[in-house]
Each structure stands twice: as C-alpha cells, then as structure tokens.
Design an enzyme around this catalytic site. Sequence first.
Site, PDB file in Angstrom:
ATOM      1  N   ASN A   1       0.876  -1.171   0.000  1.00 15.91           N
ATOM      2  CA  ASN A   1       0.000   0.000   0.000  1.00 15.91           C
ATOM      3  C   ASN A   1       0.916   1.225   0.000  1.00 15.91           C
ATOM      4  O   ASN A   1       1.539   1.537   1.008  1.00 15.91           O
ATOM      5  CB  ASN A   1      -0.899   0.005   1.244  1.00 15.91           C
ATOM      6  CG  ASN A   1      -1.662   1.308   1.393  1.00 15.91           C
ATOM      7  OD1 ASN A   1      -1.814   2.065   0.433  1.00 15.91           O
ATOM      8  ND2 ASN A   1      -2.152   1.581   2.599  1.00 15.91           N
ATOM      9  N   TRP A   2       0.982   1.867  -1.140  1.00 21.88           N
ATOM     10  CA  TRP A   2       1.921   2.991  -1.266  1.00 21.88           C
ATOM     11  C   TRP A   2       1.382   4.289  -0.664  1.00 21.88           C
ATOM     12  O   TRP A   2       2.102   5.278  -0.576  1.00 21.88           O
ATOM     13  CB  TRP A   2       2.275   3.210  -2.742  1.00 21.88           C
ATOM     14  CG  TRP A   2       3.351   2.281  -3.201  1.00 21.88           C
ATOM     15  CD1 TRP A   2       3.991   1.331  -2.460  1.00 21.88           C
ATOM     16  CD2 TRP A   2       3.934   2.225  -4.510  1.00 21.88           C
ATOM     17  NE1 TRP A   2       4.936   0.687  -3.219  1.00 21.88           N
ATOM     18  CE2 TRP A   2       4.926   1.217  -4.480  1.00 21.88           C
ATOM     19  CE3 TRP A   2       3.714   2.911  -5.703  1.00 21.88           C
ATOM     20  CZ2 TRP A   2       5.696   0.895  -5.595  1.00 21.88           C
ATOM     21  CZ3 TRP A   2       4.478   2.598  -6.804  1.00 21.88           C
ATOM     22  CH2 TRP A   2       5.466   1.601  -6.750  1.00 21.88           C
ATOM     23  N   LYS A   3       0.126   4.329  -0.313  1.00 20.23           N
ATOM     24  CA  LYS A   3      -0.479   5.549   0.249  1.00 20.23           C
ATOM     25  C   LYS A   3      -0.221   6.730  -0.698  1.00 20.23           C
ATOM     26  O   LYS A   3      -0.198   6.537  -1.903  1.00 20.23           O
ATOM     27  CB  LYS A   3       0.066   5.819   1.653  1.00 20.23           C
ATOM     28  CG  LYS A   3       0.093   4.563   2.526  1.00 20.23           C
ATOM     29  CD  LYS A   3       0.351   4.867   3.958  1.00 20.23           C
ATOM     30  CE  LYS A   3       0.527   3.580   4.733  1.00 20.23           C
ATOM     31  NZ  LYS A   3       0.321   3.731   6.128  1.00 20.23           N
TER      32      LYS A   3
ATOM     33  N   HIS B   1      -9.469   1.709   4.686  1.00 21.78           N
ATOM     34  CA  HIS B   1      -8.196   1.833   5.411  1.00 21.78           C
ATOM     35  C   HIS B   1      -8.394   2.811   6.575  1.00 21.78           C
ATOM     36  O   HIS B   1      -9.123   3.800   6.447  1.00 21.78           O
ATOM     37  CB  HIS B   1      -7.111   2.333   4.457  1.00 21.78           C
ATOM     38  CG  HIS B   1      -5.737   2.234   5.044  1.00 21.78           C
ATOM     39  ND1 HIS B   1      -5.264   3.141   5.956  1.00 21.78           N
ATOM     40  CD2 HIS B   1      -4.748   1.313   4.867  1.00 21.78           C
ATOM     41  CE1 HIS B   1      -4.032   2.788   6.312  1.00 21.78           C
ATOM     42  NE2 HIS B   1      -3.693   1.685   5.666  1.00 21.78           N
TER      43      HIS B   1
ATOM     44  N   GLU C   1      -6.652   5.111   7.689  1.00 21.70           N
ATOM     45  CA  GLU C   1      -6.344   6.515   7.383  1.00 21.70           C
ATOM     46  C   GLU C   1      -7.515   7.187   6.684  1.00 21.70           C
ATOM     47  O   GLU C   1      -7.777   8.376   6.882  1.00 21.70           O
ATOM     48  CB  GLU C   1      -5.060   6.594   6.527  1.00 21.70           C
ATOM     49  CG  GLU C   1      -3.832   6.280   7.368  1.00 21.70           C
ATOM     50  CD  GLU C   1      -2.664   5.710   6.583  1.00 21.70           C
ATOM     51  OE1 GLU C   1      -2.661   5.776   5.349  1.00 21.70           O
ATOM     52  OE2 GLU C   1      -1.747   5.177   7.238  1.00 21.70           O
TER      53      GLU C   1
ATOM     54  N   GLU D   1      -5.706  -4.686  10.521  1.00 24.55           N
ATOM     55  CA  GLU D   1      -4.629  -3.718  10.729  1.00 24.55           C
ATOM     56  C   GLU D   1      -4.886  -2.924  12.007  1.00 24.55           C
ATOM     57  O   GLU D   1      -5.644  -1.937  11.987  1.00 24.55           O
ATOM     58  CB  GLU D   1      -4.567  -2.732   9.560  1.00 24.55           C
ATOM     59  CG  GLU D   1      -4.300  -3.370   8.225  1.00 24.55           C
ATOM     60  CD  GLU D   1      -3.665  -2.367   7.272  1.00 24.55           C
ATOM     61  OE1 GLU D   1      -2.533  -2.592   6.876  1.00 24.55           O
ATOM     62  OE2 GLU D   1      -4.302  -1.355   6.964  1.00 24.55           O
TER      63      GLU D   1
ATOM     64  N   GLY E   1       2.416   2.163  10.719  1.00 27.60           N
ATOM     65  CA  GLY E   1       3.444   3.201  10.589  1.00 27.60           C
ATOM     66  C   GLY E   1       4.132   3.575  11.889  1.00 27.60           C
ATOM     67  O   GLY E   1       4.798   4.602  11.966  1.00 27.60           O
TER      68      GLY E   1
ATOM     69  N   SER F   1       3.202  -2.207  10.374  1.00 32.98           N
ATOM     70  CA  SER F   1       4.650  -2.249  10.608  1.00 32.98           C
ATOM     71  C   SER F   1       5.284  -3.580  10.209  1.00 32.98           C
ATOM     72  O   SER F   1       6.206  -4.048  10.887  1.00 32.98           O
ATOM     73  CB  SER F   1       4.960  -1.908  12.071  1.00 32.98           C
ATOM     74  OG  SER F   1       4.607  -0.565  12.327  1.00 32.98           O
TER      75      SER F   1
ATOM     76  N   GLY G   1       2.713  -1.251   4.245  1.00 33.88           N
ATOM     77  CA  GLY G   1       2.798   0.157   3.877  1.00 33.88           C
ATOM     78  C   GLY G   1       4.232   0.560   3.584  1.00 33.88           C
ATOM     79  O   GLY G   1       4.769   0.301   2.504  1.00 33.88           O
ATOM     80  N   GLY G   2       4.892   1.153   4.571  1.00 34.32           N
ATOM     81  CA  GLY G   2       6.231   1.715   4.411  1.00 34.32           C
ATOM     82  C   GLY G   2       7.224   0.789   3.722  1.00 34.32           C
ATOM     83  O   GLY G   2       7.951   1.212   2.816  1.00 34.32           O
TER      84      GLY G   2
HETATM   85  C1  PEP Z   1      -0.798   0.250   5.901  1.00 36.36           C
HETATM   86  O1  PEP Z   1      -0.800   1.423   5.595  1.00 36.36           O
HETATM   87  O2  PEP Z   1      -1.696  -0.480   5.507  1.00 36.36           O
HETATM   88  C2  PEP Z   1       0.295  -0.255   6.719  1.00 36.36           C
HETATM   89  C3  PEP Z   1       0.184  -1.433   7.219  1.00 36.36           C
HETATM   90  O3  PEP Z   1       1.374   0.596   6.909  1.00 36.36           O
HETATM   91  P1  PEP Z   1       2.786   0.220   7.572  1.00 36.36           P
HETATM   92  O4  PEP Z   1       3.218  -1.114   7.007  1.00 36.36           O
HETATM   93  O5  PEP Z   1       3.707   1.326   7.177  1.00 36.36           O
HETATM   94  O6  PEP Z   1       2.570   0.122   9.046  1.00 36.36           O
END
Ligand code: PEP
Length: 252
Positions: free
Chosen positions: A13-15, A99, A101, A171, A177, A216, A237-238
């Site tokens: 997930n590049w956001k 999501h 966010e 999640e 994050g 994470s 994500g990251g």
């Molecule tokens: C996400 O945004 O879905 C996510 C899991 O982010 P991260 O891996 O950066 O915690």
Amino acid sequence: MNRRYRKTVIAGNWKMNMTATETKKFAEDMKKIMPRVKWCETLICVPACNISTAIKAFKDLRISVGAENVYFEEKGAYTGEVSADMLKDLGVKYVIVGHSERRQYFCETDTTVNKKVHAVLNAGMNPIICVGESLEQRETGITDEWIALQVKSALYGVPADKLRRCIIAYEPIWAIGTGKVAGPDEVLATHAVVRRLLCERLGETGNRIPILYGGSVKPANAGNLIGLDNVDGLLIGGASLDAQSFVQIIRA
Ligand code: PEP
C-alpha cells in the site's frame, strides 16, 4: 483448514507516495531482484493517478495493481472521485476499502465502507477490506467486538458468491506506521474472530477467504507473521516502497 487451500496475498500500500517516474524506477529495480513467484499473489496498491503507469511497468513482474480507494456511486456529479468501473477499465483487480487513514482523515464510516465493498464487487474486482482497533479500544478489552462489528458492517448485504472475492485485512491502528507490531497472540486471536465470522456466513467456504495482517510489517518480522494460523498474507505500507525490502518480504 490448511492454508494451502487459501491464496497467500502479499500486498503493498503505497499511500500518497511515489510519482509516476518513481513508479517506473521501482519497477526497474524490481526487475533485477524479483523472484519467479509461484507461492503467492503479489500486488501493490498505488495512487489513482499512477495506476496506468504501474500496470504497464509491473506487467512483466507479475505484480497486480490495486487501487487505494474508490467512490461508491456509479457515475455523475462527484468532482474528484473515481468510480469502480473506471478502475476496472484500467485493469485494476484489487481495491483497498476502509483503510484506517481514510476512516480517520476522510470521514469514512462503516456505511460508506459497505457501499464501496458493493461497488467494487459489482464491478468484478476484489475488495481488500481493512479493519482494526485503536490502542484505547484494545486496552479497554473490546477488540473482538469492534472487529466483528466492522467486518459484519462491511459485508452487510453481500451475497455468498461475491463474498468469496473479498479479502479481509486486520490492521491494528496503533501498529500502522509506528514500528509496533501486534504480538502473535493478538494476531492469532483477532484473525480467529474474523475466521469464525466468515465461516458463520459461508460455512466451509469461509475458510477460503484470505485474512491479511498489516501494521509495521518489515522483512525481519514477515516470516513469523505469515507463519501464524489464519494469517494468509500481509498488507505492507512503508516497507513496500523499497524494492529490496518488498522482495525480502515476498521471500519470507
Ligand atoms: C498500511 O498502511 O496499511 C500499513 C500497514 O502501513 P505500515 O506497514 O507502514 O505500518
């Protein structure tokens, strides 16, 4: 049920990251290191404006392209929104819905999430439905009830034949994050709650719906997470922004 009856899904997930130019560079980097993957479905959800670029760039890599959001109406006067048919027409297979966010910053509710799930399914794509509790909810001891409510609301009114195309992503909001990963007992317990719900709705077929963990995920913890019962994949994500770490997670 043994996990080999379920699809393993490794999803990025590049956001709001990566320009079209950076997307092409990522694909070039991936071409040098991407293994021939037979053991999982690999996909990356990218910003809407980069979907076409990503589909072209990832074609030879066998990485599917997903969207990070969709609007639930079919068409009309909704300036700035993107419909499910528009995504489908570009070649999108997966759409992240709900999501945390989007729930936090863009007023997404269980009701709009449910409408979006219907829109994605009606267009013939697969929704990746995100659910997760806040730290306060976990500490208050209401995680199971909260997750069950989110899953039930998201799937409300979805017929069994379409339910089979859904993917659930657990999640925990406090893990996204932050560098804090949910512990194995927390992941096992929450994924079991989701699995029970799916089996209540679908019987044996509920065992075939992938449940992903997100929050994470890094190369160092991916192997342990994917080894847990009812963890059928990861939403990243990251760590999906870096070709090396994304490949290390796929290998894990
Ligand atoms: C996400 O945004 O879905 C996510 C899991 O982010 P991260 O891996 O950066 O915690």
